[in-house]
Design a protein around this motif. Structure first.
Motif, PDB file in Angstrom:
ATOM      1  N   CYS A 195       0.821  -1.220   0.000  1.00  0.00           N
ATOM      2  CA  CYS A 195       0.000   0.000   0.000  1.00  0.00           C
ATOM      3  C   CYS A 195       0.846   1.256   0.000  1.00  0.00           C
ATOM      4  CB  CYS A 195      -0.939   0.006   1.199  1.00  0.00           C
ATOM      5  SG  CYS A 195      -0.101   0.282   2.775  1.00  0.00           S
ATOM      6  N   GLY A 196       2.051   1.193   0.581  1.00  0.00           N
ATOM      7  CA  GLY A 196       2.913   2.364   0.640  1.00  0.00           C
ATOM      8  C   GLY A 196       2.420   3.449   1.575  1.00  0.00           C
ATOM      9  N   ARG A 197       1.479   3.125   2.451  1.00  0.00           N
ATOM     10  CA  ARG A 197       0.983   4.164   3.346  1.00  0.00           C
ATOM     11  C   ARG A 197       0.558   3.653   4.731  1.00  0.00           C
ATOM     12  NH1 ARG A 197      -3.765   7.195   0.581  1.00  0.00           N
ATOM     13  NH2 ARG A 197      -2.133   7.713  -0.899  1.00  0.00           N
ATOM     14  N   THR A 198       1.370   2.799   5.306  1.00  0.00           N
ATOM     15  CA  THR A 198       1.215   2.425   6.722  1.00  0.00           C
ATOM     16  C   THR A 198      -0.060   1.654   7.029  1.00  0.00           C
ATOM     17  OG1 THR A 198       1.931   4.716   7.002  1.00  0.00           O
ATOM     18  CG2 THR A 198       1.931   3.346   8.951  1.00  0.00           C
ATOM     19  N   VAL A 199      -0.680   1.028   6.041  1.00  0.00           N
ATOM     20  CA  VAL A 199      -1.926   0.323   6.314  1.00  0.00           C
ATOM     21  C   VAL A 199      -1.737  -1.199   6.308  1.00  0.00           C
ATOM     22  CG1 VAL A 199      -4.316  -0.052   5.615  1.00  0.00           C
ATOM     23  CG2 VAL A 199      -3.281   2.210   5.362  1.00  0.00           C
ATOM     24  N   CYS A 200      -1.080  -1.725   5.296  1.00  0.00           N
ATOM     25  CA  CYS A 200      -1.114  -3.179   5.104  1.00  0.00           C
ATOM     26  C   CYS A 200      -0.066  -3.930   5.921  1.00  0.00           C
ATOM     27  CB  CYS A 200      -0.945  -3.519   3.627  1.00  0.00           C
ATOM     28  SG  CYS A 200       0.724  -3.243   3.016  1.00  0.00           S
ATOM     29  N   GLY A 201       1.018  -3.277   6.253  1.00  0.00           N
ATOM     30  CA  GLY A 201       2.042  -3.937   7.057  1.00  0.00           C
ATOM     31  C   GLY A 201       2.932  -4.906   6.298  1.00  0.00           C
ATOM     32  N   ALA A 202       2.759  -5.012   4.991  1.00  0.00           N
ATOM     33  CA  ALA A 202       3.608  -5.929   4.212  1.00  0.00           C
ATOM     34  C   ALA A 202       5.080  -5.560   4.373  1.00  0.00           C
ATOM     35  CB  ALA A 202       3.211  -5.890   2.739  1.00  0.00           C
TER      36      ALA A 202
HETATM   37  S1  FES Z   1       3.506  -1.115   2.265  1.00  0.00           S
HETATM   38 FE1  FES Z   1       4.056  -0.241   4.132  1.00  0.00          FE
HETATM   39  S2  FES Z   1       2.272  -0.493   5.279  1.00  0.00           S
HETATM   40 FE2  FES Z   1       1.638  -1.172   3.342  1.00  0.00          FE
END
Ligand code: FES
Ligand code: FES
Lengths: 769, 168
Positions: free
Chosen positions: B48-55
């Motif tokens: 996601c690139g915004r701190t949501v998915c945690g990957a």
């Molecule tokens: S890629 Fe970093 S939280 Fe989703």
């Protein structure tokens, strides 16, 4: 062979073939790939839902630092032979030609040294639009005054259909495809004690695969191209690329490493045509990686309106059903015709009728194109069908489970005239989930809450229509096994399961089987990784290839030993002949000389063409998912608390039990999200929650208190060792099972997804008058 | 100490998977790009690139952080662990990795690096977590494939294995 000997590898708790790569972080996906000299592509997207593109000025963008190429739709003619693509209908432009049809439609593309430079250049492209009226949903698109989304009708094809099925391209304005199916005579409606008309609505979800849409494309000297891509169907993609660029398929190499999830989205062209155009323009490899936000603007599930008219006898015997389904296809046809075929065909569900008739239409709207999504039309159909069955039972004062049992198509009974027999005992599965959730137990609830239980059965034809698969197994002198086939490892465990089949047949340890990288230039042909087809369709091709190698080896050894092949066993690359053991490597060297030899076996499988079958081939297998739900509803707030969710699938024979379990549980949780909260929210034609933070997907905390998946192995599958396909079935029944349990609890019926507290509460309030 | 020059170039010194590491980077660089693109440590996934998915979760001083949304300069002087630093130097899998492998607690594998690091952090602070605690922790990351149940079981298995110590 499989029946006599105990199985060593199939069904055993072996570690997945990709386990080590994935738990150590070593697994490589397309998104990880970088090439020397590689450029980065970015696209400019339309801010309008529907507009004429008056002019595009790219001069300033092209002059930006690091920018190597900029192109627009009208300029593509120099680089491509065909600027459009699509499954049955070629209507989607690589870049908008003269019109944009949804917010997010691609208008211009830039290749630059870095993504940041490409994005900076996009900001300088000036586009003049002339807005046109938008068509945000099905009703708007079908309105008599609605503008035509395609004033010039794009070309398309209708595939051959068999008994009772037919289809038509562009039957009316803004409808790109209509599928019809009928069996039996409508006059039986007159004999019914009751006829019920009900309408249901289905909301759409995004796939939210974690690996984005991404490819690295390279147009090489001499018009040879290589595309490494995160894709589920490399061979059909190759065909589209060949058509777009008018290039021989033999000059195209589509390679697919591990894929980080797809759920249907990663079929056909996504990033590839643009990356290839930019590579052709610059002579450099081009990477096009979309963001998750762009994923929301690229492909979705189909929202739908489903109208069912069902005739029934007073004792609950189903007689006839007529269905009219409208699918919201978004701005381009994509896979909509195929989804329509399945939704229209599957809508009568697992029950016996004297007459069924369905019409499924694909309605174009100015929203993100809808395409394949786990369940493929079956999800929409099951939502309506299994909701209505429950409603009818309650209206007739019957127990919904009893009514289902009364009407289920029996094991081995053809589902429809000309179809294959159903390959699961469906009553058995229903009893399992009913037992698990305590279907008959007292409905105790906390004060202010009401308890309810609901059941549903998801039913779909599985294995794909007209789906050929080829496989090759090669074994070198020392016994190293090469498995070559086009099934993409997208998480479903295909590499493991197919390697298990080979290892079992060749009497080899699993670690001996290497699943070779997929490259369309060398990998045998396959139609795609979809329709839960890997184990039943490709599995049979792989099985045949392995059996062929085994027979060749035994034949060679029999001649060498002067005996009959039937007297020999192959085990760990050694021939067993009674008490004698003959290692194969020295025998092969002796027979073929010092350099050795390689045994090659090819396998092919395709369900036979059959004009008596409605979809021209009988269903390969039936994918069935059972669900039972035990929940309570807070009558004050409409809040739903799920105490237990039980799902079950029938693997026929589980090649790998944990892999099957993971498929069933993952699918069920996706269904739970669809049922309760997950949806793409539109304000008119504008998607307002198209990014990770606003778009809610199920998390671990959404797991019900008790979540059980019951893996059945009824043994009737057509795949190797009796296997059936898995992975979609248990998603289908979850939303209707929950809606059914809600009605059981509080006596209100919600016909629209998702089943939000607001909807439930307003239904409770309305019912109280 | 980090030294920032006028053009945004800076030097960051930190511990990466147990090794003292110094990198030359720029102020705008996020940790996930630094790891993936500059250091070729591709096991940290970005979705996601915004701190949501945690990957993209990595452990900073033992706790999970979204590498996609952490600037490289923020790890100055800190201890960073990525999936590449989880197995023993001789290649032996960590108990959490072994449990994920044995339980098939992954499918596409895209969330797996983050989930394993998350689980390691959980077990470092809660050696015997109950189901509710495991669920609360792993709810910070998205897995679109598994339905989470096998992940919960793998974490339980890993906890047991770690408490019982290495099998003789
Ligand atoms: S890629 Fe970093 S939280 Fe989703
Ligand atoms: S395994 Fe695919 S996202 Fe978790």
């Amino acid at each position: 062979m499989s029946d006599q000997k105990p199985l060593r590898i199939v069904g055993q708790p072996v570690e997945r073939a990709d386990a080590h790569a994935k738990v150590t972080g070593r697994a490589r996906y397309t998104v990880d790939l970088a090439k020397p000299g590689m450029l980065h592509a970015k696209v400019l997207r339309s801010p309008h839902a529907h507009a004429r593109v008056v002019s595009v000025d790219i001069a300033a963008a092209a002059a930006m630092p690091g920018v190597r190429a900029v192109t627009t739709g009208p300029q593509l003619a120099e680089w491509v032979a065909m600027p459009v693509y699509g499954y049955f209908i070629k209507d989607q432009p690589i870049l908008a030609m003269d019109r944009v049809r949804y917010e997010g439609d691609m208008v211009a593309a830039v290749a630059a040294d870095t993504e940041a430079q490409a994005n900076a250049a996009l900001a300088l492209i000036r586009v003049e639009y002339a807005a046109l009226p938008d068509l945000p949903d099905i009703d708007a698109a079908l309105d008599t005054d609605a503008p035509d989304l395609f004033p010039e009708t794009p070309r398309g094809v209708v595939p051959p259909y068999g008994q009772g099925a037919s289809a038509q391209l562009w039957p009316r304005k803004n409808v790109c495809y209509a599928f019809r199916y009928a069996s039996g005579n409508a006059s039986v409606f007159e004999r019914c004690d009751h006829v019920f008309d009900d309408e249901f609505r289905f909301s759409r979800m995004n796939h939210l695969h974690l690996e984005p849409f991404v490819c690295v494309a390279e147009w090489r000297e001499g018009d040879e191209i290589e595309v490494v891509t995160s894709c589920q169907n490399p061979f059909p993609l190759r065909k589209e690329i060949a058509r777009i660029f008018r290039l021989a398929e033999s000059r195209i190499s589509v390679k697919v490493p591990f894929v980080g999830g797809g759920f249907g989205a990663k079929n056909n062209c996504k990033t590839e045509p643009i990356a290839l155009v930019l590579s052709k323009m610059t002579g450099r490899p081009v990477r096009f990686c979309m963001t998750m936000e762009e994923g929301f603007l690229t492909n979705t599930q189909h929202a739908a309106v489903l109208k069912l008219k069902t005739g029934v006898m007073a004792d609950g015997t189903l007689v006839a059903r007529q269905s009219h389904i409208l699918l919201d296809s978004g701005a381009y046809s994509d896979a909509s015709p195929l989804v329509a075929e399945k939704a229209g065909y599957r809508v009568s569900g697992p029950y016996r009728y004297q007459h069924v008739e369905s019409l499924c239409e694909c309605v174009l709207t100015t929203t993100t194109p809808a395409g394949p999504y786990r369940g493929f039309g079956g999800t929409q159909a099951t939502w309506a069908s299994e909701s209505q069955i429950d409603m009818i039972a309650r209206r007739l004062g019957l127990d919904p489970m009893e009514m289902r049992l009364k009407n289920l198509v029996a094991l081995h009974e053809p589902w429809m005239p000309g179809e294959s027999g159903v390959d699961s005992d469906m009553a058995e599965g229903l009893a399992l989930v009913a037992e698990e959730i305590g279907y008959d137990r007292p409905r105790d609830a906390a004060p202010g809450w009401s308890r309810g239980r609901g059941l549903a059965i998801g039913f779909k034809d599985g294995g794909g229509v007209n789906k050929p698969a080829q496989a090759r197994v090669k074994v070198s002198t020392g016994g190293d096994i090469h498995l070559m086939c086009g099934t993409v490892e997208i998480g479903q465990g295909a590499r493991t399961a197919l390697a298990q089949v080979v290892a079992e047949i060749l009497g080899a340890p699993l670690a001996r089987v290497e699943y070779l990288p997929l490259d369309t230039r060398y990998t045998p042909f396959d139609q795609g990784t979809n329709a839960s087809s890997a184990i039943t369709v490709m599995g049979q091709a792989v099985q045949r290839a392995a059996v062929s190698v085994r027979n060749q080896v035994l034949q060679m050894a029999a001649e060498h030993l002067g005996t009959d092949a039937a007297a020999l066993e192959l085990e760990d690359w050694t021939i067993r002949h009674g008490n004698e053991a003959h290692p194969l490597a020295p025998m092969i060297m002796h027979i073929y000389g010092g350099t050795g030899f390689e045994f090659t076996g090819d396998g092919f499988h395709k369900q036979a063409n059959d004009h008596q079958a409605p979809l021209e081939t009988k269903s390969v297998f039936w994918e069935i998912g059972w669900a039972g739900v035990d929940l309570s509803v807070d009558r004050e707030t409409g809040q739903v608390k799920i105490h237990a969710l039980a799902v079950s699938g029938d693997a026929g024979r589980a090649i790998h039990r944990l892999v099957c379990r993971g498929q069933d549980e993952g699918a069920a949780l996706m269904g739970l999200g669809q049922a309760l909260f997950e949806q793409m929210v539109y304000d008119g034609s504008r998607l307002i929650n198209g990014e990770a933070l606003m778009y809610r997907v199920p998390l671990a905390e959404d797991l019900p208190d008790r979540f059980t998946s019951i893996l059945q192995e009824q043994g009737h599958g057509p795949g190797p060792f009796g296997a059936k396909g898995m992975g979609e079935g248990t998603m289908l029944p979850v939303p209707p099972a929950i809606a059914n349990a809600i009605e059981d609890a509080v006596g209100v019926r919600i016909r629209d997804l998702p089943l939000t507290p607001e909807r439930i509460l307003s239904a409770i309030v309305a019912a109280q008058g | 100490m980090s030294l920032i020059s006028k053009d945004g170039a800076l030097r960051v010194a930190f511990t990466l998977n147990g090794r003292e590491t110094t990198v030359e980077t720029v102020t705008s660089r996020v940790l996930s790009d630094l790891l993936r693109d500059d250091m070729n440590l591709k096991g940290t996934r970005v979705s996601c690139g915004r701190t949501v998915c945690g990957a993209c979760s990595v452990l900073v001083d033992g706790f999970p952080r979204a590498a996609c949304s952490t600037f490289a300069f923020e790890v100055e002087g800190r201890d960073v662990q990525t999936i590449e630093g989880v197995e023993a130097p001789d290649g032996t899998l960590d108990p959490v990795q072994a449990a994920f492998a044995a339980k098939s607690a992954f499918q596409c594998g895209f969330c797996t690096s983050g989930m394993i690091l998350l689980a390691k952090s959980l077990l470092a602070t809660h050696p015997d977590p109950d189901r509710a605690t495991i669920i609360a922790w792993i709810s910070s990351n998205i897995c679109r494939c598994t339905g989470y149940e096998l992940i919960v079981e793998a974490v339980q298995d890993a906890a047991r294995a770690m408490r019982e110590g290495p099998k003789s």
